[in-house]
Every structure is written in C-alpha cells, then in structure tokens.
Motif scaffolding. Structure first.
Motif, PDB file in Angstrom:
ATOM      1  N   LEU A 131      -2.658  -4.172  -5.553  1.00 51.08           N
ATOM      2  CA  LEU A 131      -3.319  -3.756  -4.385  1.00 51.08           C
ATOM      3  C   LEU A 131      -4.912  -4.452  -4.359  1.00 51.08           C
ATOM      4  O   LEU A 131      -5.511  -4.885  -3.270  1.00 51.08           O
ATOM      5  CB  LEU A 131      -3.464  -2.235  -4.467  1.00 51.08           C
ATOM      6  CG  LEU A 131      -3.782  -1.824  -3.155  1.00 51.08           C
ATOM      7  CD1 LEU A 131      -2.838  -1.744  -2.007  1.00 51.08           C
ATOM      8  CD2 LEU A 131      -4.050  -0.225  -3.123  1.00 51.08           C
ATOM      9  N   ALA A 176       0.716  -1.240   0.097  1.00 49.09           N
ATOM     10  CA  ALA A 176       0.064  -0.113  -0.072  1.00 49.09           C
ATOM     11  C   ALA A 176       0.849   1.194  -0.071  1.00 49.09           C
ATOM     12  O   ALA A 176       0.582   2.244  -0.432  1.00 49.09           O
ATOM     13  CB  ALA A 176      -0.863   0.129   1.151  1.00 49.09           C
ATOM     14  N   CYS A 179      -8.890  -1.097  -0.101  1.00 51.06           N
ATOM     15  CA  CYS A 179      -8.457  -0.468  -1.340  1.00 51.06           C
ATOM     16  C   CYS A 179      -8.835   0.903  -1.370  1.00 51.06           C
ATOM     17  O   CYS A 179      -8.015   2.011  -1.665  1.00 51.06           O
ATOM     18  CB  CYS A 179      -8.802  -1.116  -2.627  1.00 51.06           C
ATOM     19  SG  CYS A 179      -7.824  -2.557  -2.963  1.00 51.06           S
ATOM     20  N   TRP A 237      -6.848   3.413   1.078  1.00 44.29           N
ATOM     21  CA  TRP A 237      -5.399   3.586   0.422  1.00 44.29           C
ATOM     22  C   TRP A 237      -5.598   4.719  -0.829  1.00 44.29           C
ATOM     23  O   TRP A 237      -4.638   5.568  -0.978  1.00 44.29           O
ATOM     24  CB  TRP A 237      -4.788   2.448   0.152  1.00 44.29           C
ATOM     25  CG  TRP A 237      -4.297   1.714   1.153  1.00 44.29           C
ATOM     26  CD1 TRP A 237      -4.795   0.562   1.756  1.00 44.29           C
ATOM     27  CD2 TRP A 237      -3.180   2.057   1.899  1.00 44.29           C
ATOM     28  NE1 TRP A 237      -4.241  -0.098   2.818  1.00 44.29           N
ATOM     29  CE2 TRP A 237      -3.043   1.031   3.154  1.00 44.29           C
ATOM     30  CE3 TRP A 237      -2.426   3.286   2.354  1.00 44.29           C
ATOM     31  CZ2 TRP A 237      -2.283   1.440   4.307  1.00 44.29           C
ATOM     32  CZ3 TRP A 237      -1.377   3.433   2.990  1.00 44.29           C
ATOM     33  CH2 TRP A 237      -1.383   2.496   4.140  1.00 44.29           C
TER      34      TRP A 237
END
Length: 297
Positions: free
Chosen positions: A238, A9, A247, A250
């Motif tokens: 990711l 990440a 997700c 991030w």
C-alpha cells in the motif's frame, strides 16, 4: 484511484481488522498472557514466511550487508518494544481504547520532529494535537478500571511506535527496503524474545497453559501469525502504491472499521458510555485533522 489500488486498500483493511481481532481473541478471550511466547511465535513465523515468499519469487529481498543490518538494530529494538507493549496493552484494553491511545504516537513523533527541526507548526496541526491528547486523557479518566497496567503498557507502546516513526524518517537509507527492514526486525525479535521467554519463565508457564491443546487456541495462534504477516505485506504494498496522504486515509478507515466491528461483536463484550463514545469520536476527528492539516499552512 484505479480499481487495483482500491482492491489493495480493501485487502489491507481486511487483514488489519482480522489481525487485531485474532490477536485480541488469543490475548483477552483465551487469556494467553505470555507476550514473549506469542510475539516470538508471530515474528519467527513472519521471518519464515518472508523467506519462503522470497524464495518463490513473490517478494524481492536483496543481499543484506552487515553495515546495513547493524544500522537497523536501533529500529529493531523499538519494534520489539512496540509489539511486546502492544500485546500487553491489547490484552487489557478494548480495541477502540487501544487505537485512541495508539494515535497519540503521531503526536509524540510530531513533537520530536518539530523540536529537532525547529519548525513552526500550523495552527490546525496544534488543534489536532490538543484533540488527540485531550480525548486520550479523557478516555483514561472516565475508564479507570483499565489502569494503571493497561494504560501504562499502552503508553510504552505509543512511545515505541512514535520513536520508530522518527527513526525511520531520520535514518531511512536506500541500502534497505521496507521488506528488508522488516526481515531484520523479525529475526532480531525472534532471537531476543526466545531468550526472554526462557529467562523470565514464560516458557514453562506457557507449557502449563490450560488451553494449550485446544482447537480454538491453535486456530487463534495460527490465524494471528498469518494475518499479521499478510498485513505487513499489504502495508508495504500500500505504501509503495499510494501517496502518504492516501495511505493515511486508509489507515484511518481501517481503524474505524476495526473499532466499529469490535463494538458489534459479542465476543469482545465492549460497552461504552456516552462520554467515552464522544471521546473516541473526538480522537478520530483529531486524527483526521492531523493528517490533513499540512494543506492548510
């Protein structure tokens, strides 16, 4: 979340910020205003690097059938509109403004899915939609110097981004992986942008660009292509390693990081009024609420 996923990440956030910064540097600071050339360079480099990494066994790409490739073409055209309009908008708008308007693509995709599926959204989702739309409209009203061209291109960009999300959600097939979809997008974009560069005169204009032989221009273009490709790989990895909810977190943090650093760097010379700062904060709050509103149904 384990250490490996945290590192992934953080790598994603790094490439996200570096990609937007190098793109902004070439488009705004160096004023290379030829998006067909710039995006054609990025997509052709991306296709080449994807082929190289595949041949080296670093990524997996299966054989592409003709039917699967044709099924991705509508998405590829939306991808071209996304990167072309995005380049034009990013060249004219500060990075925080660009993200504020880009976040409206979530609203566009949400409204299409809601209408087509006849779903009743939760009230918190509706509140977040109002926050996103209201803050984006306020940014445009209080900063008219960037319009109409900047906001017009940003609107086309968010439309293409939102439509591509709907396309992926409604037509996602097991015949193509994310990397295979991206490879088709790269190849289609390279071919179409090359023809557009020739027909629109961008090619001859780019050959007369004053900084064409400068070290900073070559470094910026090379960095933009490499960082964009690395960002694509990090994004695919990711999404394959984390849940959509994580997700989203991030992606949200990456935008905040890029926006915040762009305000600190004197290179971009971004000055925001207190009202504009409040609009940006409201927009990010709306994005956060939008991402987590499903749990409050």
């Amino acid at each position: 979340m384990n250490v490996a996923r945290v590192i992934l990440a953080l790598v994603f956030c790094t490439f996200f910020t570096a990609s937007y910064f190098t793109n902004k540097y070439v488009l705004s600071i160096l004023m290379f205003t030829f998006p067909t050339i710039f995006q054609g360079w990025q997509t052709s480099t991306g296709a080449l690097l994807l082929l190289v990494t595949w041949k080296l066994g670093l990524v997996e790409i299966n054989g592409l059938s003709r039917s699967a490739a044709f099924s991705q073409l509508p998405g590829s055209f939306l991808f071209i509109g996304n990167i072309y309009a995005g380049s034009k908008a990013l060249s004219l708008l500060p990075i925080p403004f660009f993200f504020v308007l880009q976040n409206v693509s979530e609203v566009f995709a949400f409204l299409i899915v809601t209408v087509t599926h006849r779903e009743k959204p939760p009230w918190m989702k509706l509140l977040s939609v109002c926050m996103l739309l209201g803050s984006a409209a306020s940014v445009m009203v209080y900063n008219p110097r960037f319009g109409p061209s900047g906001y017009t291109w940003a609107s086309i960009h968010l439309f293409c981004v939102g439509a591509y999300k709907v396309f992926q959600k409604n037509t996602k097939t097991s015949l193509l992986s994310d990397l295979e979809e991206q490879f088709i997008n790269y190849v289609t974009s390279s071919l179409l942008l090359a023809s557009l560069a020739y027909s629109t005169g961008d090619l001859s204009g780019a050959l007369d660009f004053p900084l064409l032989t400068s070290y900073s221009f070559h470094t910026g273009c090379l960095g933009s292509a490499i960082f964009s490709f690395c960002l694509m790989l990090a994004t695919v990895k990711l999404k394959g390693s984390l849940s959509p909810e994580h997700c989203g977190v991030w992606f949200f943090l990456a935008k905040i990081l890029a926006s915040g650093l762009s305000l600190l760097l004197s290179t971009f010379n971004t000055v925001l009024s207190p009202v504009t700062q409040c609009c940006i904060i409201l927009n990010y709050a709306g994005e956060a609420l939008f991402a987590y509103s499903d749990r409050f149904k």
